[in-house]
Structures are given as C-alpha cells and as structure tokens.
Write an enzyme that holds these catalytic residues in place. Structure first.
Site, PDB file in Angstrom:
ATOM      1  N   ASP A 160      12.589  21.739   0.238  1.00 62.45           N
ATOM      2  CA  ASP A 160      12.097  20.537   0.901  1.00 62.45           C
ATOM      3  C   ASP A 160      10.846  20.899   1.692  1.00 62.45           C
ATOM      4  O   ASP A 160      10.866  21.887   2.436  1.00 62.45           O
ATOM      5  CB  ASP A 160      13.185  20.027   1.873  1.00 62.45           C
ATOM      6  N   HIS A 199       2.247  17.404   1.406  1.00 66.52           N
ATOM      7  CA  HIS A 199       3.507  17.112   2.101  1.00 66.52           C
ATOM      8  C   HIS A 199       4.680  17.888   1.519  1.00 66.52           C
ATOM      9  O   HIS A 199       5.746  17.940   2.125  1.00 66.52           O
ATOM     10  CB  HIS A 199       3.819  15.616   2.024  1.00 66.52           C
TER      11      HIS A 199
HETATM   12  C1  G6P Z   1       7.999  12.452  -0.727  1.00 70.55           C
HETATM   13  C2  G6P Z   1       6.527  12.616  -1.061  1.00 70.55           C
HETATM   14  C3  G6P Z   1       5.751  11.351  -0.759  1.00 70.55           C
HETATM   15  C4  G6P Z   1       6.431  10.159  -1.404  1.00 70.55           C
HETATM   16  C5  G6P Z   1       7.889  10.061  -0.964  1.00 70.55           C
HETATM   17  C6  G6P Z   1       8.637   8.896  -1.634  1.00 70.55           C
HETATM   18  O1  G6P Z   1       8.166  12.418   0.649  1.00 70.55           O
HETATM   19  O2  G6P Z   1       5.970  13.725  -0.376  1.00 70.55           O
HETATM   20  O3  G6P Z   1       4.421  11.462  -1.224  1.00 70.55           O
HETATM   21  O4  G6P Z   1       5.754   8.974  -1.092  1.00 70.55           O
HETATM   22  O5  G6P Z   1       8.536  11.275  -1.307  1.00 70.55           O
HETATM   23  O6  G6P Z   1       8.528   8.954  -3.016  1.00 70.55           O
HETATM   24  P1  G6P Z   1       7.824   7.816  -3.895  1.00 70.55           P
HETATM   25  O7  G6P Z   1       7.691   8.424  -5.252  1.00 70.55           O
HETATM   26  O8  G6P Z   1       8.743   6.650  -3.842  1.00 70.55           O
HETATM   27  O9  G6P Z   1       6.488   7.495  -3.258  1.00 70.55           O
END
Ligand code: G6P
Length: 479
Positions: A378, A164
């Site tokens: 990003d 992602h």
């Molecule tokens: C990004 C990453 C995700 C992640 C999200 C929120 O979008 O690609 O994998 O889940 O951030 O971050 P966190 O550490 O709270 O899961």
C-alpha cells in the site's frame, strides 16, 4: 505580457467531482469525497488554481466550469479509452506491477498506445490552462508521461509529480516493456514526490540502470535536450496525510458519538468490535485478514458470541477481472465463516459492499476496538490515519501491515506481516486483549504524529520545494 492562465494547475486522472448525464441530456456533478480534494482545495483557492481531470463517465464532454472557487477542466475519455487507458494500462498493468505483482500484470501494446495518447491529451489541457511560469502538479501513476510531454509543450513551467502508490524495485519495474519511456516521462518534472524514502530510492536506481543519467543523493542531472536546457530533478519522499483536524472534530460531534453507540448496539453489544475498511482491492490483504480471524474463531481463541468483525469493502474497478475474482473469493470466505460461526441475530462478520460518507466512517472508527489494516502492499493507507484522527478518546488499537507507507510513520501501531497468518492471529489477539493503559499510551503517540503531519503540511511542503530552484538548476541562474 505574461500568458493568461492559472498560476497553479493540478492534473489528476479524476476531477474532484463526479459528473453524470441525465436521460434528458442535462449534466450534473457532485463533489467526490476523495482526500486529494480536501488537501488541495485551500491552496487551489488562494493560488488561483485550475484542476484538469476526467469526470468519471465514458464519452462525457463538458466545458470548463467553476466550482468551490476552482476552475474544473474536464478531459473527455471515450469508452474505448476508459477500457484501454484506465481499466487496462493503469489498473491491469501498472497497478499490479507497482504493487509487488500480487496479481499478474497484463502487458498489451494497444493499452500502452492509448495510455500515451490519453497522457498527451491531459498534457495539452494542462498547457492550455497554465499561466506563464505557473506551477503544474501532476498526480499519480495514470499520468506518468504527462511531465515529459508538458515540458516539451511549455518549458517555462515548474512541473511537479506525486506518485501516490509504491514505486517498485527495479527487478519488478524492469518487466515493463515501456520502462524507459515511463522513467523519461517522469523526469520531465522538476520535483518527483514519493510516499516513502524507499520508493524514491527505487526510482533513482531505475534511473541509473535504465538511462545514462547519474544521480547524487536526491538529485538527478538531466543534460540539455535540443531547445531544452540542462536541468536538475529532485526525487524525494513526501508522505501524504489526511485533514486530521476535520476528522478529529467530526468524531467529537454528539451526532457521530451517538451513532457510534448505536452501531455497537445494533451489532448486539459485543465485547470486541473489529473493523476493516478498504476499497475492494487485492492489495489490501482482505482475504488474509478474514482467514486469520476465521482461524481465531475456529481454534476458540475468540468467542464468536463476544466479538464481531465489520468489513467495509467499497466497490472499485468492477470491470477489471482481478477485482471480480477477488470479490468472489472474499464473499465465499465471508459466507463460509458466517455459516459456521453465526447465530440468529449475530453474525461473525458484517460484510458491507458499499461506501459511506465521512460521518458514518467516523462513527464506525469510534465503534471499533481494533482496526485491521493488513495490506499486502500500500502506498500509504489513509484509513489507518483516519482511525487515529477519530480516536480523541485515546482508545482503540491499530493493527497495521508492515507493507504500508503508513508503517514508516506510525509507531504506536501493532505491526504485522499479513503473509504470516499465525503472526497476524497473535497480533489480533494481542490487540483485542490490550489493557486500556497501553492502548492510551500507543494511541497518544499515534495521534501526535497524525494531528501534526496533516495534508495541508504535505501539500505546502511539496509546493514550497517545487518553488525553489533546484541545486544545479540552470533555468534559475539564467533569469
Ligand atoms: C488509489 C489511487 C488513486 C485512485 C484511487 C481510487 O488511491 O492512488 O489514484 O484515484 O485509488 O481508484 P479509482 O480507480 O477509482 O480512481
């Protein structure tokens, strides 16, 4: 004869629900609002799917359970593992390394050991859930070793991986002491998806330089390894999207429309409302954006009595030092600008350190004349797509950083280099003064793209590609 289990298994760091334990020990869960859930829910429901992931609190142990027609399989992480695998290796090593080293990545051998150990646990949990020949779809940078580990456990599976976040250029990636293990982990998949063609190309270059393998276009040939037959792996772009129709419909409801009007009124009916919506993350360029806005007030290009900036900064990764520092910096900057240009009853910046439900987000998007997405790097940026999906009135201007995956797709946005403060000031002014006809022309173009290429299309494109045997795939011809 087939092994019992699920035909589609998603493996992600987080489950689509957050679980918590009350003082009396009862475990409850709430659906987490993440985009991936909405994307995968329909496929999971029709394909007999299971989702393997962490429930969001350290030490929490829970048995698999069913929710919304999905089997959810919690993976337990101890407090130390959360520290070393999640906060440490994932978010203080890989995250900054993969985002252009905007913050310095920390390399600690203990973090790496825990990352490996936790990835093995996720691989074992997935292996246990998957039916014979099932598809397993592994998500994101926290789990890059899972494809290789899973292939050794279950060579019968079709394994997909989607990254992602950006995949960095070789010159940055090769700083990682464990770069070869990461590449080999990913190569356990049959299909590796990236947000942009540039990310897939960065990965292929890393494969060529860090292994003995050769690549041809999107294909990488992996020779037989012990009992494992030779395989072909595809590395290709699959830009992610949002549930655009749902957002479009939400923003058309009378409640959301009324709330948007109320927000503008509560802001003092300024002529121009600008909006930033981000996780409070140093990759998002929040400081650069606020600096540019502050200078526009200072040099009189924008009149503080006539405009306001709403900055939603949702709390994120608050135990990681770089995030704590960023919060300090942003809050000092906001305080300084508000002190300088605010009046009683009117703030130059409305800074909100919260996250909001989709209804409130849709109302904020509708209330904003200018949306500022100024990330320094990003993977995609889904906020940009949400803003567009919400604007069925064809009004509003999207200012979008060149360094987002979304910039590859969203022509119609005003593109900016967030490092170029003067350039960004010009772009913000241009957006704030753009005539409605030009706004409409651009927004229509943006909406055509976002409404057509939604997240259902993304997941079905990925899973369809994963289902077909890859060219040169030996396993396909042996059947
Ligand atoms: C990004 C990453 C995700 C992640 C999200 C929120 O979008 O690609 O994998 O889940 O951030 O971050 P966190 O550490 O709270 O899961």
């Amino acid at each position: 004869m087939g092994k019992d289990g699920f035909n589609l298994v998603v493996v992600a760091n987080r489950l689509p629900v957050d679980m918590s334990v009350a003082d009396d020990g009862t475990v409850s869960w709430q659906r987490s609002p993440g985009g991936l859930v909405t994307a995968l829910e329909p496929v999971m429901q029709s394909a007999d799917g299971a989702w393997v992931g962490w429930a969001g609190s350290p030490g929490l142990e829970a048995d698999p359970f069913d929710a919304d027609d999905m089997r959810l399989v919690p993976v337990t992480l101890s407090a130390g593992e959360v520290e070393r695998y999640y906060e440490g290796f994932s978010n203080d090593t890989l995250w900054p390394l993969y985002h252009d080293v905007i913050a310095p990545p920390a390399f600690h051998r203990q973090w790496w050991d825990t990352y490996r150990k936790v990835n093995q646990r996720f691989a074992e949990a997935a292996a246990e859930q998957a039916a014979d020949g099932a598809m397993v779809w592994v998500q994101d940078y926290q789990l890059q070793l899972v494809p290789g580990m899973l292939r050794r456990l279950r060579p019968d599976l079709k394994i997909g991986f989607f990254d992602h976040i950006p995949f960095p250029p070789l010159e940055i990636f090769q700083q990682l002491p464990w770069r070869r293990q990461v590449v080999e982990g990913l190569l356990g998949a049959d299909l590796i998806g990236f947000q942009r063609a540039g990310d897939a190309a960065n990965f292929s270059r890393a494969v060529r330089r860090l292994t003995d393998l050769t690549t041809r276009g999107q294909m990488i040939q992996v020779p037989a390894d012990g009992d494992l037959p030779a395989r072909a792996v595809r590395a290709a772009p699959f830009p992610i999207s949002i549930d655009s129709k749902r957002f479009d419909e939400l923003a058309r409801t009378p409640e959301v429309q009324a709330r948007a009007k109320e927000i503008r009124k509560d802001l003092g009916d300024p002529k121009i409302v600008m909006l930033g919506v981000d996780r409070l993350d140093y990759t998002k360029g929040i400081r650069h954006r606020i600096k540019a806005y502050g200078e526009l007030l200072q040099d009189g290009s924008l009149d503080p009595a006539e405009c306001t900036l709403v900055q939603v900064a949702s709390p994120s990764r608050e135990n990681v030092g770089a995030y704590q520092e960023l919060r300090e910096h942003v809050e000092v900057l906001v305080g300084r600008i508000n002190g300088e240009y605010g009046e009683i009853g009117h703030s130059a910046i409305h800074y909100l350190h919260h996250s909001y439900p989709p209804e409130e987000m849709a109302a904020l998007y509708l209330a904003a004349d200018v949306m500022l997405v100024t990330s320094l790097r990003d993977g995609m940026n889904l906020v940009a797509k949400e803003y567009v999906a919400a604007r069925s009135d064809d009004a509003g201007v999207l200012v979008l950083s060149e360094f987002t995956g979304a910039a590859d797709e969203l022509s119609g946005a005003v593109l900016v280099n967030p490092h170029d403060i003067d350039g960004m000031k010009d772009a913000i002014l241009r957006a704030a003064t753009m005539d409605p006809k030009e706004q409409r022309k651009r927004m229509r173009r943006l909406r055509r793209k976002v409404l057509t290429d939604d997240v259902a299309k993304w997941s079905s494109r990925f899973l369809t590609t994963l289902a077909i045997p890859q060219a040169g795939d030996q396993t396909g011809s042996d059947d």
